[in-house]
Design a protein around this motif. Structure first.
Motif, mmCIF file in Angstrom:
data_model
loop_
_atom_site.group_PDB
_atom_site.id
_atom_site.type_symbol
_atom_site.label_atom_id
_atom_site.label_comp_id
_atom_site.label_asym_id
_atom_site.label_seq_id
_atom_site.Cartn_x
_atom_site.Cartn_y
_atom_site.Cartn_z
ATOM 1 N N GLN A 98 0.840 -1.191 0.000
ATOM 2 C CA GLN A 98 0.000 0.000 0.000
ATOM 3 C C GLN A 98 0.880 1.249 0.000
ATOM 4 O O GLN A 98 1.935 1.281 0.624
ATOM 5 C CB GLN A 98 -0.902 0.014 1.230
ATOM 6 N N VAL A 99 0.429 2.267 -0.724
ATOM 7 C CA VAL A 99 1.173 3.511 -0.808
ATOM 8 C C VAL A 99 0.274 4.672 -0.452
ATOM 9 O O VAL A 99 -0.943 4.581 -0.518
ATOM 10 C CB VAL A 99 1.760 3.720 -2.217
ATOM 11 N N GLN A 100 0.917 5.770 -0.086
ATOM 12 C CA GLN A 100 0.215 7.013 0.183
ATOM 13 C C GLN A 100 0.790 8.070 -0.752
ATOM 14 O O GLN A 100 1.998 8.131 -0.977
ATOM 15 C CB GLN A 100 0.396 7.454 1.636
ATOM 16 N N LEU A 101 -0.080 8.906 -1.288
ATOM 17 C CA LEU A 101 0.311 9.969 -2.198
ATOM 18 C C LEU A 101 -0.182 11.297 -1.643
ATOM 19 O O LEU A 101 -1.367 11.413 -1.286
ATOM 20 C CB LEU A 101 -0.283 9.759 -3.582
ATOM 21 N N VAL A 102 0.702 12.267 -1.607
ATOM 22 C CA VAL A 102 0.349 13.591 -1.104
ATOM 23 C C VAL A 102 0.739 14.628 -2.142
ATOM 24 O O VAL A 102 1.925 14.792 -2.451
ATOM 25 C CB VAL A 102 1.038 13.892 0.234
ATOM 26 N N GLU A 103 -0.280 15.314 -2.680
ATOM 27 C CA GLU A 103 -0.058 16.362 -3.682
ATOM 28 C C GLU A 103 0.060 17.718 -3.013
ATOM 29 O O GLU A 103 -0.521 17.948 -1.943
ATOM 30 C CB GLU A 103 -1.196 16.412 -4.695
ATOM 31 N N SER A 104 0.749 18.620 -3.677
ATOM 32 C CA SER A 104 0.822 20.005 -3.225
ATOM 33 C C SER A 104 1.121 20.899 -4.417
ATOM 34 O O SER A 104 1.522 20.416 -5.479
ATOM 35 C CB SER A 104 1.908 20.180 -2.153
ATOM 36 N N GLY A 105 0.915 22.197 -4.218
ATOM 37 C CA GLY A 105 1.262 23.169 -5.241
ATOM 38 C C GLY A 105 0.100 23.814 -5.952
ATOM 39 O O GLY A 105 0.280 24.781 -6.698
ATOM 40 N N GLY A 106 -1.107 23.310 -5.736
ATOM 41 C CA GLY A 106 -2.255 23.929 -6.372
ATOM 42 C C GLY A 106 -2.503 25.337 -5.848
ATOM 43 O O GLY A 106 -2.206 25.640 -4.686
ATOM 44 N N ASP A 107 -3.046 26.194 -6.706
ATOM 45 C CA ASP A 107 -3.238 27.594 -6.303
ATOM 46 C C ASP A 107 -4.135 28.290 -7.315
ATOM 47 O O ASP A 107 -4.538 27.700 -8.330
ATOM 48 C CB ASP A 107 -1.884 28.298 -6.229
ATOM 49 N N LEU A 108 -4.452 29.539 -7.011
ATOM 50 C CA LEU A 108 -5.144 30.423 -7.944
ATOM 51 C C LEU A 108 -4.073 31.183 -8.725
ATOM 52 O O LEU A 108 -3.181 31.802 -8.122
ATOM 53 C CB LEU A 108 -6.048 31.385 -7.190
ATOM 54 N N VAL A 109 -4.175 31.169 -10.036
ATOM 55 C CA VAL A 109 -3.182 31.833 -10.871
ATOM 56 C C VAL A 109 -3.879 32.500 -12.043
ATOM 57 O O VAL A 109 -4.933 32.031 -12.496
ATOM 58 C CB VAL A 109 -2.115 30.812 -11.352
ATOM 59 N N GLN A 110 -3.299 33.576 -12.517
ATOM 60 C CA GLN A 110 -3.879 34.280 -13.654
ATOM 61 C C GLN A 110 -3.566 33.554 -14.964
ATOM 62 O O GLN A 110 -2.555 32.843 -15.063
ATOM 63 C CB GLN A 110 -3.335 35.697 -13.713
ATOM 64 N N PRO A 111 -4.405 33.753 -15.976
ATOM 65 C CA PRO A 111 -4.095 33.166 -17.293
ATOM 66 C C PRO A 111 -2.709 33.587 -17.768
ATOM 67 O O PRO A 111 -2.310 34.746 -17.610
ATOM 68 C CB PRO A 111 -5.199 33.753 -18.186
ATOM 69 N N GLY A 112 -1.995 32.629 -18.338
ATOM 70 C CA GLY A 112 -0.625 32.878 -18.757
ATOM 71 C C GLY A 112 0.405 32.599 -17.697
ATOM 72 O O GLY A 112 1.613 32.592 -17.983
ATOM 73 N N GLY A 113 -0.041 32.349 -16.479
ATOM 74 C CA GLY A 113 0.868 32.099 -15.372
ATOM 75 C C GLY A 113 1.375 30.674 -15.327
ATOM 76 O O GLY A 113 1.073 29.852 -16.200
#
Length: 123
Positions: A1-16
């Motif tokens: 069994q494995v665990q996965l932890v995501e990060s880095g999502g955010d609000l960003v403007q188009p083109g960012g």
């Protein structure tokens, strides 16, 4: 069994730009494939990009030339570098891990999933 932890999502403007990270822990096999999938409101989950333990990559046509997937085996981490972001990239992004040898990242869903990280592209 494995665990996965995501990060880095955010609000960003188009083109960012944004960089997502996914750390995998637990019972990790040498032969595996990791990928990023996304699900926008009212739509089915879709593959964004995948990478095998041999380094072969696959991208959705909609992100080719804008997104880059990479991995650091020593850190059991996969990254998704996203540039020139568009409003249509808005979605929850999920990390996927699957065991086995693959010459190319498979299209069919399988394996383990993270909880997801929200990416919103809006002005």
């Amino acid at each position: 069994q494995v665990q996965l932890v995501e990060s880095g999502g955010d609000l960003v403007q188009p083109g960012g730009s944004l960089r997502l990270s996914c750390v995998v822990s637990g019972n990790i096999f040498i032969s595996n494939a990791m990928g990023w999938h996304r699900q926008a409101p009212g739509k089915e989950r879709e593959l964004v990009a995948g990478i095998t333990s041999g380094g072969s990559t696959r991208y959705a046509d909609s992100v080719k030339g804008r997104f880059t997937i990479s991995r650091d085996k020593a850190k059991n981490t996969v990254y998704l570098e996203m540039n020139s972001l568009k409003p249509e990239d808005t979605a929850v992004y999920y990390c996927n891990y699957r065991t086995g040898y693959y010459s190319e990242y498979p299209l069919r869903d399988s394996g383990s999933w993270g909880q997801g990280t929200q990416v919103t592209v809006s002005s």
